[in-house]
Design a protein around this motif. Structure first.
Motif, short mmCIF file in Angstrom:
data_model
loop_
_atom_site.label_atom_id
_atom_site.label_comp_id
_atom_site.label_asym_id
_atom_site.label_seq_id
_atom_site.Cartn_x
_atom_site.Cartn_y
_atom_site.Cartn_z
N LYS A 549 0.71 -1.71 0.40
CA LYS A 549 -0.12 0.26 0.34
C LYS A 549 0.93 1.69 -0.09
O LYS A 549 0.60 2.36 -0.41
CB LYS A 549 -1.11 0.41 1.41
N ILE A 550 2.36 1.57 0.01
CA ILE A 550 3.09 2.34 0.26
C ILE A 550 3.62 1.92 -0.30
O ILE A 550 5.49 2.64 -0.58
CB ILE A 550 3.46 3.14 2.09
N ILE A 551 4.32 1.36 -1.64
CA ILE A 551 4.55 1.05 -2.84
C ILE A 551 4.44 1.00 -3.95
O ILE A 551 3.39 0.52 -4.71
CB ILE A 551 5.28 -0.46 -3.03
N GLY A 552 5.43 1.90 -4.48
CA GLY A 552 4.69 2.27 -6.28
C GLY A 552 5.77 1.35 -7.41
O GLY A 552 7.09 1.85 -6.99
N PHE A 553 4.72 1.49 -7.74
CA PHE A 553 5.53 0.34 -9.11
C PHE A 553 4.88 1.64 -10.39
O PHE A 553 3.78 0.99 -10.94
CB PHE A 553 5.41 -1.42 -9.07
N VAL A 554 5.84 2.02 -10.77
CA VAL A 554 5.77 2.30 -12.69
C VAL A 554 5.84 1.65 -13.65
O VAL A 554 7.13 1.78 -13.61
CB VAL A 554 6.44 3.68 -12.09
N PRO A 555 5.50 1.12 -14.55
CA PRO A 555 5.45 -0.14 -15.81
C PRO A 555 5.87 0.76 -16.30
O PRO A 555 5.52 2.26 -16.33
CB PRO A 555 4.28 -0.63 -15.28
N GLN A 556 6.67 -0.09 -17.38
CA GLN A 556 7.44 0.96 -18.54
C GLN A 556 6.02 0.94 -19.89
O GLN A 556 6.28 2.60 -20.43
CB GLN A 556 7.66 -0.17 -19.17
N ASP A 557 4.75 0.31 -19.98
CA ASP A 557 4.09 1.14 -20.62
C ASP A 557 3.29 2.35 -19.79
O ASP A 557 2.89 1.85 -18.25
CB ASP A 557 3.53 0.04 -20.72
N ASP A 558 3.18 3.09 -20.70
CA ASP A 558 2.11 4.28 -19.80
C ASP A 558 0.15 3.44 -19.99
O ASP A 558 -0.49 3.86 -20.76
CB ASP A 558 2.05 5.56 -20.51
N ILE A 559 0.45 2.95 -18.78
CA ILE A 559 -1.13 2.98 -18.44
C ILE A 559 -2.11 3.91 -18.13
O ILE A 559 -2.13 3.66 -16.42
CB ILE A 559 -1.21 1.25 -18.03
N GLU A 629 2.28 7.17 -9.29
CA GLU A 629 2.34 6.71 -8.26
C GLU A 629 2.52 7.99 -7.02
O GLU A 629 2.96 7.25 -5.96
CB GLU A 629 3.21 5.46 -8.52
N MET A 630 2.73 8.42 -7.68
CA MET A 630 3.04 9.96 -6.65
C MET A 630 2.48 10.22 -5.52
O MET A 630 2.52 10.29 -4.70
CB MET A 630 4.72 10.64 -7.70
N VAL A 631 0.87 10.46 -6.26
CA VAL A 631 0.21 10.60 -5.44
C VAL A 631 -0.44 9.87 -4.56
O VAL A 631 -0.72 10.74 -3.29
CB VAL A 631 -0.79 10.97 -6.22
N MET A 632 0.25 8.47 -4.47
CA MET A 632 -0.39 8.23 -3.41
C MET A 632 0.98 7.77 -2.07
O MET A 632 1.15 7.39 -0.87
CB MET A 632 -0.63 6.70 -3.32
N GLU A 633 0.85 8.99 -2.49
CA GLU A 633 1.90 9.50 -1.49
C GLU A 633 3.48 7.88 -0.84
O GLU A 633 3.19 8.07 -0.02
CB GLU A 633 2.17 9.56 -0.18
#
Length: 1073
Positions: A549-559, A629-633
């Motif tokens: 819940k506090i880990i942000g994962f930005v995928p390679q594709d722009d989903i 992902e940044m907005v979820m701090e």
């Protein structure tokens, strides 16, 4: 189909006491007296009607058992078909014509049973019965001919309820009375049902046929004239006794001209503006259909052109409020700066005045010491006192300014609001935006003055609120190795290191080095692999999944959702993933801060865009992907190639935003390809991987060149260090000849340099190591070269199964060590509902096209497949089931087919799958309600069935609900192309099974069977009286039951619920390939 003819049993099975008494009393009269008594006597007619109308209990039960599939209420159907109390004229006429001998001529229960059994045996194909007591090879009298009947004689006591014995009827044979029909082969009369027209026939001298019936008088008998009607059958066999088109028949011997109707007992007036042609079966109401076509076209045109105005106006209003708040915040910040400048000037003047007074006071004190004059002392004391008071006031004022510069005591100056609205107390939109932009302006100002302060520290200085600090997470890993469960191929090998909070780490390496796999393993997303080694969270052996819940994962594709604006995408993620107890104002502040940091202010209200609809640029889309992902701090932020496809300025802007996140203690790791030297220097740490998932370097960026220089690898001038190192690992660039280290030895050198344990196989000969290194796979000797093809296939299957299991375990894991309580299912359902509603509004044009196609289908099918009284419109309803199933399934596919990858990302981040699915289904209920209206508004008025539009609507709603659930299942389980193919084929195949394989197990499994039965039953219920035989014959042939209408709707609804359950199960279990 002739089975229902047994209904006419009801006619004659009544108590005979009243008629028998009357007959005996009348028998004593002369024929002339009898005729005068019975002619037009209502008492006699009503007594005979009561005898025909009543039934015994045993006979009613028998009727209910044998004809339950076509008779819903036996008493009600009997009353509709054979209640002649409103106009018993035909009975009075018959009593007069037969001199009161009607009871001796009417068929008993046994004779009627015999007639219907013969009719059933021949399936209605024969218009005569089997030989019997009165009509056989040795005895054939005039009464046995079609349309004729005989009397049993006054001396024979006839019991109409006798269902066993045939009475002898051989006397006074004559033509059948009007209102009765006399079958060929029986010598008795049966009353015609209501809705029939049974006059006495006349001989057509041209054709020799008894009109309006189709039988001929027996040859060689000139005295044998045409009699009455000869049979009552279904409309397919003969429509002789049916009330003709263009007329209504209040009794079985009256025919009156009317506007429209067939088989009707009362006049049915045409609708206003409807068309009723002479001798027509039904009125023409296509004019209403044409009007609805025009109205529907106008509505669709409005939707097509103005569908986006609703959201656009709302966004403009919100933008005005936001701009006003931003302008107010900037003005307040500027005023604050001016106030601080004025305060500094005042402070300087106050200090100067204080020093001047101090000097004056000291000089006066000296003079008082040398010249102790009383008057002088008194004179000097007063100014000194006044100066002391002034000094005290200035000192207190300055102390107040220093302790609370925002308050501004001592000056009559107001700057902005005296008291800023706190986030938890901001409720209106204006207050929320003022709070958010005010905080952002303060952060900017403090950042200029305090470069080393974090954002959290800045906010703590700018406000007196409690600061929300992010949990700091340190991830350490030792000998981390990932091996595919089936094929035993190693993806990572003995990776050791540490990711620190507050630092930005870059993961680099050649293609196939396992960079994304490494980050997936760190995030706990590595599926289908066997993980060995240790991963420590803050020095403890805890599962990383518990912190998702506090880990942000930005995928390679722009989903990113293309039919939402930039702000809507970010705001939705913030509401669903931030803490539930965080106020709305604070969430808005987080979103506004991210938009500001990523430079998305100019496009915040622009749609992201899809393949069909252009939106923001690719670089902006990439930044939105990171912003989700940044907005979820997050406390840990992992990015997979976030700078790919970005220009240098966009990459620099993104990395600066990430650096600001790192200042708040966020642990950031990212895969980077070919960064510029400027970007490269902005990273804190570098993780360099070689092919096969081996570590070449893991440490600070500042020391990487020093480390490789120690190995003899020096970066040439004007060459970017990471590019040079990756070229060496790829084998494109060879180190200098005087360097003793080869590219294949770099992972080993790193392990030895740090004192890590070296696997045995890495100490083998260079050739073996080179082979394993170049292969990028398992470094175990022997590899998989000796593995059979079957073993390799089996290994791949195990990999897939293991991957699915790990994905399911990851998503269903409920352990939460992050101390963040996100919104529950109901609140997420509310948020999803709002998002889906906006998406549907923006897709209103597509919905309008769906409605247009559905309306055109209704017009075509309603025009081409007119209602047939023989089949109750089954053909038109069959086409309806196929067309509605196909069009509604195709529409349902869009709900999930195009958003699979969005769902996978949101689910992996901890959002509720049930809330997502239920919101989609809830929004689609609008189509479930509206699409039947659109279709029926066209089909009903062009087809004009007898059933009401409401009865058709209920069945159609259940059908649309059912096929929508099937469409969900196809959309989730199949790829888009396969799903469309299945949606087109399934309704056709199931309809063929339902109509060809009747009353079979497979037919009952087809939803089309229940939908078609519901439509036909609703229409068949409107056919009564003379139509009973036709109704029962059609339902018997189709295998339908008139009592199953509610069951049909229930089965369709149950299928809809069942397939929705299957769709949800597939959505949760089956992940991306």
């Amino acid at each position: 189909m002739a089975a229902v003819l047994l209904l006419s049993f009801l006619l004659l099975a009544a108590p005979a006491a009243a008629i028998d008494i009357l007959r005996r009393s009348l028998a004593a009269q002369t024929k002339g007296d009898l005729a005068s008594i019975t002619a037009g006597n209502p008492l006699v007619a009503n007594a005979m009607n009561d005898r025909l109308k009543n039934l015994t209990d045993a006979f009613a039960q028998q009727m209910g058992k044998e004809f339950h599939y076509c008779i819903k209420d036996t008493d009600d159907e009997w009353n509709i078909a054979f209640n002649f109390s409103t106009d018993p004229t035909f009975l009075s006429n018959c009593m007069q014509a037969t001199d009161g001998d009607v009871p001796q001529r009417v068929c008993t229960a046994a004779e009627m049973k015999f007639y219907f059994e013969s009719f059933l045996d021949s399936n209605g194909r024969k218009n005569y019965v089997r030989p019997n007591k009165n009509c056989n090879l040795t005895s054939w009298m005039d009464g046995c001919e079609a349309g004729w009947a005989c009397s049993a004689g006054p001396d024979q006591n006839i019991n109409l309820q006798d269902a066993v014995n045939f009475p002898s009827r051989t006397l006074d044979c004559r033509g059948c009375c009007a209102g009765f029909f006399c079958p060929h082969g029986l010598t008795c009369m049966i009353p015609c049902p209501l809705g029939a027209y049974c006059p006495e026939s006349t001989l057509n001298k041209t054709t020799g046929i008894c009109d309006p019936y189709n039988y001929q008088p027996p040859p060689g008998k000139p005295n044998h004239t045409c009699g009455g009607a000869d049979r009552w059958a279904d409309v397919v066999s003969t429509d002789d006794v049916f009330c003709p088109a263009g007329f209504y028949c209040p009794s079985t011997i009256k025919k009156l001209s009317c506007s429209s109707g067939k088989g009707s007992t009362s006049q049915t007036k045409c609708f206003h503006k409807g068309s009723c042609k002479p001798n027509s079966v039904n009125q023409d109401i296509t004019i209403f259909g044409a009007l609805l076509v025009g109205a529907l076209s106008l509505v669709l045109l409005i939707i097509y052109n103005f569908s986006g105005q609703l959201l656009t106006n709302r966004e403009k209003k919100q933008a005005k409020s936001r701009e006003a708040a931003a302008r107010h915040a900037k003005e307040t910040a500027m005023a604050r700066e001016r106030w601080k400048s004025a305060k500094d000037v005042a402070k300087k003047h106050a200090v100067g005045l204080q020093s001047s007074l101090s000097r004056t006071f000291s000089r006066k004190k000296t003079l008082r010491t040398h010249e102790p004059s009383k008057g002088a002392v008194e004179t000097d004391v007063e100014p000194s006192k006044g100066s002391g008071e002034k000094k005290s006031n200035l000192t207190d004022m300055m102390r107040s300014l220093e302790e609370n510069p925002e308050k501004g005591e001592g000056f009559n100056v107001e700057i902005g609001e005296k008291k800023k609205t706190k986030g938890r107390h901001a409720h209106t939109q204006s207050q929320i935006f003022k709070y958010a932009y005010g905080q952002i302006e303060k952060e900017k100002a403090m950042e200029q003055q305090n470069k080393n302060l974090t954002f959290s520290g800045v906010i703590s200085m700018a406000t007196d609120e409690d600061i929300r600090t992010r949990p700091r997470i340190e991830i350490a890993f030792k000998d981390l190795t990932l091996t595919l469960k089936g094929s035993k191929k190693k993806l990572l090998r003995s990776v050791t290191g540490k990711l620190m909070p507050g630092r930005v780490a870059a993961v680099m390496g050649p293609s196939g080095a396992g960079k994304t796999t490494f980050l997936s393993a760190i995030a706990g997303k590595a599926t289908g692999c066997e993980t060995t080694g240790m991963v420590l969270i803050n020095g403890k052996m805890e599962p990383i999944r518990a912190y998702k819940k506090i880990i942000g994962f930005v995928p390679q594709d722009d989903i990113v959702h293309g039919n939402l604006t930039v702000q809507e995408n970010l705001w939705f993620n913030a509401r669903c993933r931030l803490s539930a107890d965080m106020s709305k104002a604070d969430k808005v502040l987080v979103v506004e801060r991210v938009i500001e940091a990523l430079g998305l202010q100019a496009v915040r209200d622009s749609l992201v865009g899809t393949v069909e609809q252009r939106g923001i640029s690719g670089g902006q889309r990439k930044r939105v992907n990171v912003g989700l992902e940044m907005v979820m701090e997050p406390s840990v932020l992992i990015l997979d190639e976030p700078t790919s496809g970005l220009d240098s300025s966009s990459s620099l802007l993104l990395l600066r935003a990430l650096r600001r996140e790192a200042l708040e203690g966020v642990n950031i790791s990212m895969v980077v390809h070919q960064p510029s030297y400027t970007l490269y220097k902005m990273f804190d740490d570098l993780i360099l991987l070689a092919k096969g998932g081996l570590t070449v370097y893991h440490g600070p960026v500042k020391k990487v060149e020093e480390y490789f220089s120690g190995l003899g690898i020096v970066v040439p001038d004007r060459v970017n260090p990471p590019d040079y190192y990756i070229d060496i690992l790829e084998g494109i660039v060879k180190p200098n000849a005087n360097v003793a280290v080869n590219a294949k030895d770099l992972p080993l050198r790193w392990m030895l340099h740090n004192g890590y344990e070296v696997p045995r196989d890495m100490l083998q000969s260079g050739s073996d190591a080179e082979s394993s290194f170049r292969g990028g796979g398992d470094l175990t000797p022997g590899g998989d070269t000796g593995q059979s093809i079957a073993g390799e296939v089996w290994g791949n299957v195990k990999d897939i199964v293991g991957q699915k299991k790990d994905e399911y375990d990851y998503n269903k894991s409920s352990q939460n060590l992050s101390n963040r309580c996100t919104p529950g299912i109901l609140r997420q359902y509310k948020y999803y509902l709002g998002r889906c509603g906006k998406q549907r509004l923006r897709e209103a044009r597509i919905q309008g096209v769906d409605y247009l196609i559905l309306g055109l289908a209704g017009i075509c099918l309603g025009t081409l497949a007119k209602v047939s009284d023989e089949t109750f419109g089954a053909l038109g309803y069959t086409y309806t089931v196929i067309a509605v199933s196909l069009l509604c399934k195709i529409g349902a596919l869009r709900s999930f087919s195009l958003e699979k990858i969005h769902y996978w990302r949101e689910r992996a981040s901890g959002m509720s799958s049930l809330a997502y699915f239920m919101s989609k289904d809830t929004i689609d209920h609008f189509n479930t309600i509206i699409k039947p209206i659109v279709y029926l508004s066209m089909f009903y008025f062009f087809n004009n069935p007898r059933s009401s539009i409401w009865e058709n609507y209920v069945v159609l709603v259940a059908l649309v609900y059912c096929v929508t659930g099937i469409g969900y299942t196809f959309a989730i389980f199949f790829q888009p192309g396969s799903a469309q193919l299945w949606s087109a084929l399934l309704p056709v195949v199931l309809t063929l099974i339902a109509t060809q394989q009747k009353d079979t197990f497979f037919a009952n499994l087809c939803y089309t069977k229940w939908a078609l039965e519901g439509f036909v039953i609703a229409n068949a219920q409107r056919y009564s009286g003379v139509w009973l035989i036709t109704r029962c014959g059609s339902l018997l042939k189709s295998g339908y039951d008139i009592n199953d209408r509610f069951l049909c709707i229930l089965v369709l609804a149950a299928n809809g619920v069942l397939f929705r359950g299957v769709a949800f199960f597939c959505m949760v279990i089956f992940q991306k390939h």
